[in-house]
Scaffold this motif. Structure first.
Motif, PDB file in Angstrom:
ATOM      1  N   GLU A  76       0.803  -1.215   0.000  1.00 15.41           N
ATOM      2  CA  GLU A  76       0.000   0.000   0.000  1.00 15.41           C
ATOM      3  C   GLU A  76       0.839   1.269   0.000  1.00 15.41           C
ATOM      4  O   GLU A  76       0.326   2.357   0.270  1.00 15.41           O
ATOM      5  CB  GLU A  76      -0.963  -0.029   1.181  1.00 15.41           C
ATOM      6  CG  GLU A  76      -1.948  -1.173   1.041  1.00 15.41           C
ATOM      7  CD  GLU A  76      -3.114  -1.073   1.977  1.00 15.41           C
ATOM      8  OE1 GLU A  76      -3.507   0.051   2.340  1.00 15.41           O
ATOM      9  OE2 GLU A  76      -3.637  -2.134   2.330  1.00 15.41           O
ATOM     10  N   CYS A  85       2.229   4.508  -0.850  1.00 15.03           N
ATOM     11  CA  CYS A  85       1.844   5.708  -1.601  1.00 15.03           C
ATOM     12  C   CYS A  85       0.440   5.640  -2.199  1.00 15.03           C
ATOM     13  O   CYS A  85       0.105   6.458  -3.055  1.00 15.03           O
ATOM     14  CB  CYS A  85       2.867   5.996  -2.695  1.00 15.03           C
ATOM     15  SG  CYS A  85       4.566   6.074  -2.088  1.00 15.03           S
ATOM     16  N   VAL A  86      -0.399   4.698  -1.772  1.00 15.61           N
ATOM     17  CA  VAL A  86      -1.746   4.562  -2.318  1.00 15.61           C
ATOM     18  C   VAL A  86      -2.540   5.854  -2.143  1.00 15.61           C
ATOM     19  O   VAL A  86      -3.249   6.280  -3.051  1.00 15.61           O
ATOM     20  CB  VAL A  86      -2.483   3.370  -1.660  1.00 15.61           C
ATOM     21  CG1 VAL A  86      -3.954   3.367  -2.003  1.00 15.61           C
ATOM     22  CG2 VAL A  86      -1.841   2.073  -2.071  1.00 15.61           C
ATOM     23  N   ASP A  87      -2.420   6.491  -1.012  1.00 16.43           N
ATOM     24  CA  ASP A  87      -3.175   7.710  -0.758  1.00 16.43           C
ATOM     25  C   ASP A  87      -2.711   8.888  -1.614  1.00 16.43           C
ATOM     26  O   ASP A  87      -3.426   9.860  -1.770  1.00 16.43           O
ATOM     27  CB  ASP A  87      -3.111   8.088   0.718  1.00 16.43           C
ATOM     28  CG  ASP A  87      -3.886   7.117   1.593  1.00 16.43           C
ATOM     29  OD1 ASP A  87      -4.726   6.361   1.053  1.00 16.43           O
ATOM     30  OD2 ASP A  87      -3.648   7.102   2.811  1.00 16.43           O
ATOM     31  N   GLU A  88      -1.513   8.803  -2.164  1.00 20.15           N
ATOM     32  CA  GLU A  88      -1.018   9.861  -3.036  1.00 20.15           C
ATOM     33  C   GLU A  88      -1.540   9.711  -4.459  1.00 20.15           C
ATOM     34  O   GLU A  88      -1.385  10.595  -5.271  1.00 20.15           O
ATOM     35  CB  GLU A  88       0.515   9.847  -3.074  1.00 20.15           C
ATOM     36  CG  GLU A  88       1.153  10.300  -1.793  1.00 20.15           C
ATOM     37  CD  GLU A  88       2.673  10.327  -1.894  1.00 20.15           C
ATOM     38  OE1 GLU A  88       3.234   9.871  -2.906  1.00 20.15           O
ATOM     39  OE2 GLU A  88       3.292  10.814  -0.947  1.00 20.15           O
ATOM     40  N   GLY A  89      -2.096   8.541  -4.767  1.00 18.16           N
ATOM     41  CA  GLY A  89      -2.629   8.319  -6.104  1.00 18.16           C
ATOM     42  C   GLY A  89      -1.570   8.086  -7.151  1.00 18.16           C
ATOM     43  O   GLY A  89      -1.811   8.258  -8.342  1.00 18.16           O
ATOM     44  N   GLN A  90      -0.392   7.695  -6.729  1.00 18.81           N
ATOM     45  CA  GLN A  90       0.670   7.411  -7.687  1.00 18.81           C
ATOM     46  C   GLN A  90       1.495   6.237  -7.207  1.00 18.81           C
ATOM     47  O   GLN A  90       1.504   5.910  -6.038  1.00 18.81           O
ATOM     48  CB  GLN A  90       1.562   8.632  -7.888  1.00 18.81           C
ATOM     49  CG  GLN A  90       2.268   9.087  -6.612  1.00 18.81           C
ATOM     50  CD  GLN A  90       2.996  10.398  -6.807  1.00 18.81           C
ATOM     51  OE1 GLN A  90       2.756  11.110  -7.762  1.00 18.81           O
ATOM     52  NE2 GLN A  90       3.882  10.720  -5.899  1.00 18.81           N
ATOM     53  N   GLU A  91       2.194   5.631  -8.149  1.00 12.51           N
ATOM     54  CA  GLU A  91       3.074   4.518  -7.792  1.00 12.51           C
ATOM     55  C   GLU A  91       4.351   5.075  -7.204  1.00 12.51           C
ATOM     56  O   GLU A  91       4.794   6.171  -7.562  1.00 12.51           O
ATOM     57  CB  GLU A  91       3.409   3.695  -9.037  1.00 12.51           C
ATOM     58  CG  GLU A  91       2.253   2.868  -9.526  1.00 12.51           C
ATOM     59  CD  GLU A  91       2.698   1.900 -10.599  1.00 12.51           C
ATOM     60  OE1 GLU A  91       3.849   1.407 -10.529  1.00 12.51           O
ATOM     61  OE2 GLU A  91       1.902   1.646 -11.490  1.00 12.51           O
TER      62      GLU A  91
END
Length: 107
Positions: A90, A92-98
């Protein structure tokens, strides 16, 4: 991997002696290492080593096999990889980027 299994593995690896033992087993690779050699290499009393090995086994981080009178311990690399993957899944999931990978240029 289930949260409880990851927590158990991390708990067992959170003890300095168990982490030292596990690192020694990882160094020995897929063939493992004789318990007596671990004891000699790390200078751990037999009863203490046995206790720590049991804890690592209960977390699925190591396995043992007997060859004649010699007991070998082997790191369970699949379990280690599953724990690491659980922690990374998970990212960087909240950043919306890989996450940026090594050698990959920024956009």
């Amino acid at each position: 991997m289930e949260l409880d299994a990851v927590a158990k593995a991390l708990k067992e690896l959170g003890h300095p002696t168990r982490l030292t033992i596990f690192r020694r087993l990882v160094r020995s690779g897929y063939n493992g290492i004789a318990v007596g050699e671990v004891q000699e290499d790390l200078g751990i009393p037999g009863s203490t080593l046995s206790h720590h090995l049991s804890s690592l086994m209960s977390a699925g981080l190591i396995a043992q096999r007997r060859e004649g009178r010699v007991l070998y311990c082997v790191a369970q690399f699949e379990q280690l990889e599953a724990v690491l993957a659980f922690l990374q899944d998970e990212c960087c999931v909240d950043e919306g980027q890989e996450p940026e990978r090594e050698g990959k240029a920024r956009s």
